[in-house]
Design an enzyme around this catalytic site. Sequence first.
Site, PDB file in Angstrom:
ATOM      1  N   ILE A 149      24.932   4.268 -54.360  1.00  0.00           N
ATOM      2  CA  ILE A 149      24.091   4.782 -53.265  1.00  0.00           C
ATOM      3  C   ILE A 149      24.152   6.309 -53.177  1.00  0.00           C
ATOM      4  CG2 ILE A 149      25.781   4.633 -51.364  1.00  0.00           C
ATOM      5  CD1 ILE A 149      23.420   3.219 -49.789  1.00  0.00           C
TER       6      ILE A 149
ATOM      7  N   TYR B 245      36.389  -3.541 -45.074  1.00  0.00           N
ATOM      8  CA  TYR B 245      36.338  -4.230 -43.778  1.00  0.00           C
ATOM      9  C   TYR B 245      36.222  -5.756 -43.883  1.00  0.00           C
ATOM     10  CZ  TYR B 245      36.239   0.223 -41.181  1.00  0.00           C
ATOM     11  OH  TYR B 245      36.554   1.443 -40.623  1.00  0.00           O
TER      12      TYR B 245
ATOM     13  N   SER C 210      30.418  -3.194 -44.319  1.00  0.00           N
ATOM     14  CA  SER C 210      31.593  -4.025 -43.987  1.00  0.00           C
ATOM     15  C   SER C 210      32.042  -4.976 -45.102  1.00  0.00           C
ATOM     16  CB  SER C 210      31.379  -4.841 -42.683  1.00  0.00           C
ATOM     17  OG  SER C 210      31.500  -4.020 -41.552  1.00  0.00           O
TER      18      SER C 210
ATOM     19  N   ASN D 274      33.938   5.111 -40.964  1.00  0.00           N
ATOM     20  CA  ASN D 274      34.857   4.641 -39.913  1.00  0.00           C
ATOM     21  C   ASN D 274      34.594   5.482 -38.667  1.00  0.00           C
ATOM     22  OD1 ASN D 274      36.568   7.080 -40.061  1.00  0.00           O
ATOM     23  ND2 ASN D 274      37.024   6.273 -42.106  1.00  0.00           N
TER      24      ASN D 274
ATOM     25  N   ASP E 200      31.924   5.449 -48.636  1.00  0.00           N
ATOM     26  CA  ASP E 200      32.132   6.661 -47.826  1.00  0.00           C
ATOM     27  C   ASP E 200      32.716   7.782 -48.696  1.00  0.00           C
ATOM     28  OD1 ASP E 200      32.419   8.310 -45.618  1.00  0.00           O
ATOM     29  OD2 ASP E 200      34.018   7.151 -44.660  1.00  0.00           O
TER      30      ASP E 200
ATOM     31  N   GLY F 292      35.914   3.866 -50.733  1.00  0.00           N
ATOM     32  CA  GLY F 292      34.689   3.085 -50.975  1.00  0.00           C
ATOM     33  C   GLY F 292      33.434   3.943 -51.052  1.00  0.00           C
TER      34      GLY F 292
ATOM     35  N   GLY G 186      33.378  -4.293 -47.998  1.00  0.00           N
ATOM     36  CA  GLY G 186      34.472  -3.799 -48.836  1.00  0.00           C
ATOM     37  C   GLY G 186      35.762  -3.827 -48.046  1.00  0.00           C
TER      38      GLY G 186
HETATM   39  N1  AR6 Z   1      27.310   2.714 -53.804  1.00  0.00           N
HETATM   40  C1  AR6 Z   1      26.970   1.531 -53.235  1.00  0.00           C
HETATM   41  N2  AR6 Z   1      27.870   0.655 -52.762  1.00  0.00           N
HETATM   42  C2  AR6 Z   1      29.170   0.976 -52.875  1.00  0.00           C
HETATM   43  C3  AR6 Z   1      29.627   2.183 -53.458  1.00  0.00           C
HETATM   44  C4  AR6 Z   1      28.629   3.073 -53.938  1.00  0.00           C
HETATM   45  N3  AR6 Z   1      28.939   4.241 -54.483  1.00  0.00           N
HETATM   46  N4  AR6 Z   1      30.992   2.188 -53.422  1.00  0.00           N
HETATM   47  C5  AR6 Z   1      31.373   1.031 -52.851  1.00  0.00           C
HETATM   48  N5  AR6 Z   1      30.282   0.299 -52.530  1.00  0.00           N
HETATM   49  P1  AR6 Z   1      33.205  -0.083 -48.238  1.00  0.00           P
HETATM   50  P2  AR6 Z   1      33.249  -1.079 -45.457  1.00  0.00           P
HETATM   51  C6  AR6 Z   1      30.165  -1.023 -51.885  1.00  0.00           C
HETATM   52  O1  AR6 Z   1      34.651  -0.372 -48.393  1.00  0.00           O
HETATM   53  O2  AR6 Z   1      33.663  -2.433 -45.906  1.00  0.00           O
HETATM   54  C7  AR6 Z   1      35.896   3.336 -46.084  1.00  0.00           C
HETATM   55  O3  AR6 Z   1      37.180   3.795 -46.398  1.00  0.00           O
HETATM   56  C8  AR6 Z   1      31.372  -1.919 -51.935  1.00  0.00           C
HETATM   57  O4  AR6 Z   1      31.391  -2.621 -53.193  1.00  0.00           O
HETATM   58  O5  AR6 Z   1      32.684   1.204 -48.781  1.00  0.00           O
HETATM   59  O6  AR6 Z   1      32.167  -0.944 -44.435  1.00  0.00           O
HETATM   60  C9  AR6 Z   1      35.378   3.906 -44.763  1.00  0.00           C
HETATM   61  O7  AR6 Z   1      35.882   5.201 -44.515  1.00  0.00           O
HETATM   62  C10 AR6 Z   1      31.100  -2.848 -50.771  1.00  0.00           C
HETATM   63  O8  AR6 Z   1      30.247  -3.904 -51.187  1.00  0.00           O
HETATM   64  O9  AR6 Z   1      32.766  -0.102 -46.652  1.00  0.00           O
HETATM   65  C11 AR6 Z   1      35.874   2.919 -43.759  1.00  0.00           C
HETATM   66  O10 AR6 Z   1      37.189   3.191 -43.366  1.00  0.00           O
HETATM   67  C12 AR6 Z   1      30.310  -1.982 -49.787  1.00  0.00           C
HETATM   68  O11 AR6 Z   1      29.948  -0.802 -50.504  1.00  0.00           O
HETATM   69  C13 AR6 Z   1      35.824   1.599 -44.494  1.00  0.00           C
HETATM   70  O12 AR6 Z   1      35.949   1.928 -45.886  1.00  0.00           O
HETATM   71  C14 AR6 Z   1      31.067  -1.578 -48.543  1.00  0.00           C
HETATM   72  O13 AR6 Z   1      32.422  -1.312 -48.876  1.00  0.00           O
HETATM   73  C15 AR6 Z   1      34.499   0.898 -44.317  1.00  0.00           C
HETATM   74  O14 AR6 Z   1      34.562  -0.357 -44.959  1.00  0.00           O
END
Ligand code: AR6
Length: 196
Positions: free
Chosen positions: A29, A148, A144, A46, A56, A54, A146
Amino acid sequence: MSFSSSQGGGDGRFQLSESSSLVITKGDIARWFVDRSTDAIVNPANERMLGGGGADGAIHRAAGPELREACSKVPEVRPEVRCPTGEARITPGFKLPASHVIHTVGPVYDIDGNHEVNLKNAYKNSLKVAKENNIQFIAFPAISCGAYGYPYDEAATIAISTVKEFANDIKEVYFVLFQDDIYNIWLDKAKELPQA
Ligand code: AR6
């Protein structure tokens, strides 16, 4: 569309209404854009909104330090909380290809007793902020799903139905999904949408 998926594979395109489409695609993304002026990516952040792991982390790395600087200026609603769970805030995209970042916070599945409502609100309020800022193209990750810990199937149902309900006035809503398993679940769920 200018964005090309990093992992290949076909995109799914679906009609949400007369004026809005939904695109399900694979990729990073942080590399997504459509027109660099009315486009926004959604950051699954967050509540502190100062970066993390992730998606973020990938978004902050690609945007450069100006993004953290802009986030730090978003007023705190209570100590250490700039964006409460389910709400959304907007900043510029800085070095990102997309022009804006809409930061939202999804629920932590295991500890949030209201996770369904909060996941729905994260999508709904991101779309609301997008419309208030004349965004025409918006890209969501699987909020959420990943760190979460939200189960993918349950998350997909909420994500697709909420976008269907609230995407009016936005030309194209993308889901840019990093994982094959999540991409396949989202695609199957989108195929259940009624098409003209
Ligand atoms: N592009 C698209 N999707 C992605 C990418 C990317 N570059 N990288 C990971 N994903 P997460 P959450 C996917 O953990 O669960 C952070 O530390 C990943 O495979 O990014 O909402 C924040 O600061 C998963 O399917 O977000 C918060 O503390 C999805 O994105 C916390 O994680 C979401 O995973 C938020 O957790």
